[in-house]
Design a protein around this motif. Structure first.
Motif, mmCIF file in Angstrom:
data_model
loop_
_atom_site.group_PDB
_atom_site.id
_atom_site.type_symbol
_atom_site.label_atom_id
_atom_site.label_comp_id
_atom_site.label_asym_id
_atom_site.label_seq_id
_atom_site.Cartn_x
_atom_site.Cartn_y
_atom_site.Cartn_z
ATOM 1 N N MET A 90 0.479 0.594 -12.885
ATOM 2 C CA MET A 90 -0.797 0.281 -13.500
ATOM 3 C C MET A 90 -0.530 -0.533 -14.754
ATOM 4 O O MET A 90 0.330 -0.181 -15.563
ATOM 5 N N PRO A 91 -1.255 -1.639 -14.966
ATOM 6 C CA PRO A 91 -1.063 -2.398 -16.184
ATOM 7 C C PRO A 91 -1.420 -1.555 -17.404
ATOM 8 O O PRO A 91 -2.353 -0.761 -17.354
ATOM 9 N N ALA A 92 -0.665 -1.713 -18.470
ATOM 10 C CA ALA A 92 -0.900 -0.896 -19.654
ATOM 11 C C ALA A 92 -2.307 -1.122 -20.164
ATOM 12 O O ALA A 92 -2.758 -2.249 -20.296
ATOM 13 N N GLY A 93 -3.035 -0.024 -20.408
ATOM 14 C CA GLY A 93 -4.358 -0.142 -20.988
ATOM 15 C C GLY A 93 -5.481 -0.072 -19.990
ATOM 16 O O GLY A 93 -6.623 0.063 -20.385
ATOM 17 N N ASP A 94 -5.216 -0.178 -18.685
ATOM 18 C CA ASP A 94 -6.293 -0.084 -17.713
ATOM 19 C C ASP A 94 -6.667 1.371 -17.489
ATOM 20 O O ASP A 94 -5.821 2.264 -17.502
ATOM 21 N N ALA A 95 -7.970 1.565 -17.245
ATOM 22 C CA ALA A 95 -8.452 2.938 -17.097
ATOM 23 C C ALA A 95 -8.051 3.545 -15.767
ATOM 24 O O ALA A 95 -7.806 4.737 -15.678
ATOM 25 N N PHE A 96 -7.997 2.706 -14.724
ATOM 26 C CA PHE A 96 -7.724 3.220 -13.385
ATOM 27 C C PHE A 96 -6.612 2.415 -12.722
ATOM 28 O O PHE A 96 -6.479 1.216 -12.964
ATOM 29 N N THR A 97 -5.869 3.079 -11.872
ATOM 30 C CA THR A 97 -4.904 2.368 -11.038
ATOM 31 C C THR A 97 -5.673 1.665 -9.912
ATOM 32 O O THR A 97 -6.827 2.021 -9.623
ATOM 33 N N PRO A 98 -5.080 0.684 -9.249
ATOM 34 C CA PRO A 98 -5.766 0.042 -8.111
ATOM 35 C C PRO A 98 -6.184 1.044 -7.038
ATOM 36 O O PRO A 98 -7.251 0.901 -6.440
ATOM 37 N N GLU A 99 -5.358 2.059 -6.811
ATOM 38 C CA GLU A 99 -5.710 3.069 -5.808
ATOM 39 C C GLU A 99 -6.947 3.865 -6.243
ATOM 40 O O GLU A 99 -7.836 4.145 -5.435
ATOM 41 N N GLN A 100 -6.993 4.199 -7.518
ATOM 42 C CA GLN A 100 -8.151 4.942 -8.017
ATOM 43 C C GLN A 100 -9.416 4.088 -7.943
ATOM 44 O O GLN A 100 -10.485 4.573 -7.552
ATOM 45 N N LEU A 101 -9.286 2.812 -8.305
ATOM 46 C CA LEU A 101 -10.437 1.912 -8.207
ATOM 47 C C LEU A 101 -10.924 1.797 -6.772
ATOM 48 O O LEU A 101 -12.136 1.783 -6.511
ATOM 49 N N TYR A 102 -9.969 1.738 -5.851
ATOM 50 C CA TYR A 102 -10.335 1.646 -4.437
ATOM 51 C C TYR A 102 -11.113 2.887 -4.006
ATOM 52 O O TYR A 102 -12.120 2.783 -3.285
ATOM 53 N N ASP A 103 -10.651 4.062 -4.445
ATOM 54 C CA ASP A 103 -11.340 5.306 -4.082
ATOM 55 C C ASP A 103 -12.777 5.308 -4.606
ATOM 56 O O ASP A 103 -13.715 5.722 -3.903
ATOM 57 N N ILE A 104 -12.950 4.867 -5.845
ATOM 58 C CA ILE A 104 -14.294 4.857 -6.427
ATOM 59 C C ILE A 104 -15.179 3.838 -5.709
ATOM 60 O O ILE A 104 -16.339 4.125 -5.381
ATOM 61 N N GLU A 105 -14.627 2.663 -5.443
ATOM 62 C CA GLU A 105 -15.413 1.631 -4.758
ATOM 63 C C GLU A 105 -15.804 2.076 -3.351
ATOM 64 O O GLU A 105 -16.903 1.787 -2.882
ATOM 65 N N ARG A 106 -14.906 2.781 -2.691
ATOM 66 C CA ARG A 106 -15.223 3.290 -1.351
ATOM 67 C C ARG A 106 -16.347 4.320 -1.416
ATOM 68 O O ARG A 106 -17.254 4.315 -0.583
ATOM 69 N N ALA A 107 -16.297 5.201 -2.420
ATOM 70 C CA ALA A 107 -17.370 6.184 -2.577
ATOM 71 C C ALA A 107 -18.696 5.492 -2.860
ATOM 72 O O ALA A 107 -19.746 5.894 -2.328
ATOM 73 N N VAL A 108 -18.661 4.437 -3.666
ATOM 74 C CA VAL A 108 -19.879 3.677 -3.965
ATOM 75 C C VAL A 108 -20.428 3.038 -2.696
ATOM 76 O O VAL A 108 -21.631 3.080 -2.421
ATOM 77 N N ARG A 109 -19.534 2.465 -1.910
ATOM 78 C CA ARG A 109 -19.955 1.795 -0.680
ATOM 79 C C ARG A 109 -20.595 2.798 0.287
ATOM 80 O O ARG A 109 -21.639 2.542 0.891
ATOM 81 N N HIS A 110 -19.964 3.955 0.440
ATOM 82 C CA HIS A 110 -20.507 4.974 1.343
ATOM 83 C C HIS A 110 -21.864 5.477 0.856
ATOM 84 O O HIS A 110 -22.768 5.724 1.652
ATOM 85 N N ALA A 111 -21.982 5.652 -0.442
ATOM 86 C CA ALA A 111 -23.263 6.121 -0.997
ATOM 87 C C ALA A 111 -24.357 5.096 -0.749
ATOM 88 O O ALA A 111 -25.501 5.456 -0.429
#
Lengths: 93, 132
Positions: free
Chosen positions: B1-22
């Motif tokens: 994860m780049p220093a300073g980012d709130a989420f890793t790419p995997e975490q972002l993917y999980d959130i985006e997937r939940a948003v898409r399903h919702a």
């Protein structure tokens, strides 16, 4: 007796325990080092804003957001692109 | 994860997937903002909602990790599908995860729950003529 502390003795009684301690410490902290900084409630937040599914998938600067027209905090005046009566919920931890 | 980012790419993917399903389950738009507010959280969340293309049909989840505040804002049309009580239940689920430091888990769980509560079952045979 002190003169009999050879390099071999130091290696066995100091070097090896130090190496074992270093390996255990590395194993303990390896996962957190790999994951990077983690959110800890109550401590300062370090990361820039993230907006998922936002407008044009940009990350806006809060200082550049437009001002809301004056009115009650739970409602906004009707207009194009402006939400009218809104609902929702709040929480804190 | 780049220093300073709130989420890793995997975490972002999980959130985006939940948003898409919702969004698929409810037909509404979902948006998640994680960051600090320079004012009170509720007016700030409303400003964010009004920045979106279709605020009336949008559910915005706003999380202020530094201020430890969470806001769920529903547009006027979204509110008819997602009651304030349902939003409160999702907020409670998110609050529990956030208190333990699990931002990603809280967001995924909360958005999933919001999508489920806003889900509207399809009306079967609604457009067919009535037959005796």
């Amino acid at each position: 007796m002190i003169t009999q502390l050879s390099g071999h003795t130091l290696l066995v009684f100091v070097g090896i325990p130090a190496l074992v301690i270093a390996v255990v410490a590395l194993l303990v902290f390896a996962s957190s080092i790999a994951d990077g900084p983690r959110y800890r409630p109550g401590l300062s937040w370090w990361a820039p804003p993230v907006w998922i599914n936002g407008p044009e998938t940009t990350k806006p600067d809060p200082a550049n957001l437009p001002e809301l027209p004056a009115g009650p905090s739970t409602t906004a005046t009707a207009g194009t692109g402006v939400a009218r009566t809104t609902g929702g919920a709040s929480a804190s931890w | 994860m780049p220093a300073g980012d709130a989420f890793t790419p995997e975490q972002l993917y999980d959130i985006e997937r939940a948003v898409r399903h919702a969004e698929e389950a409810s037909g509404l738009k979902f948006s998640v903002y994680v960051g600090g507010a320079d004012s009170e959280t509720r007016p700030f969340a409303l400003e964010l909602l009004n920045e979106l293309p279709d605020p009336d049909h949008t559910v915005l989840v706003y999380v202020d990790p530094a201020g430890r505040r969470l806001e769920i804002v529903t547009g006027s049309a979204a509110r008819r599908q997602l009651s304030d009580t349902s939003a409160g239940l999702a907020a409670l689920a998110m609050q529990t995860s956030f208190a333990t430091g699990d931002l990603t888990g809280g967001l995924v769980t909360g958005v999933q729950q919001l999508g489920q509560h806003a889900h509207q079952p399809t009306l079967l045979h609604a457009n067919e003529p009535h037959q005796q």
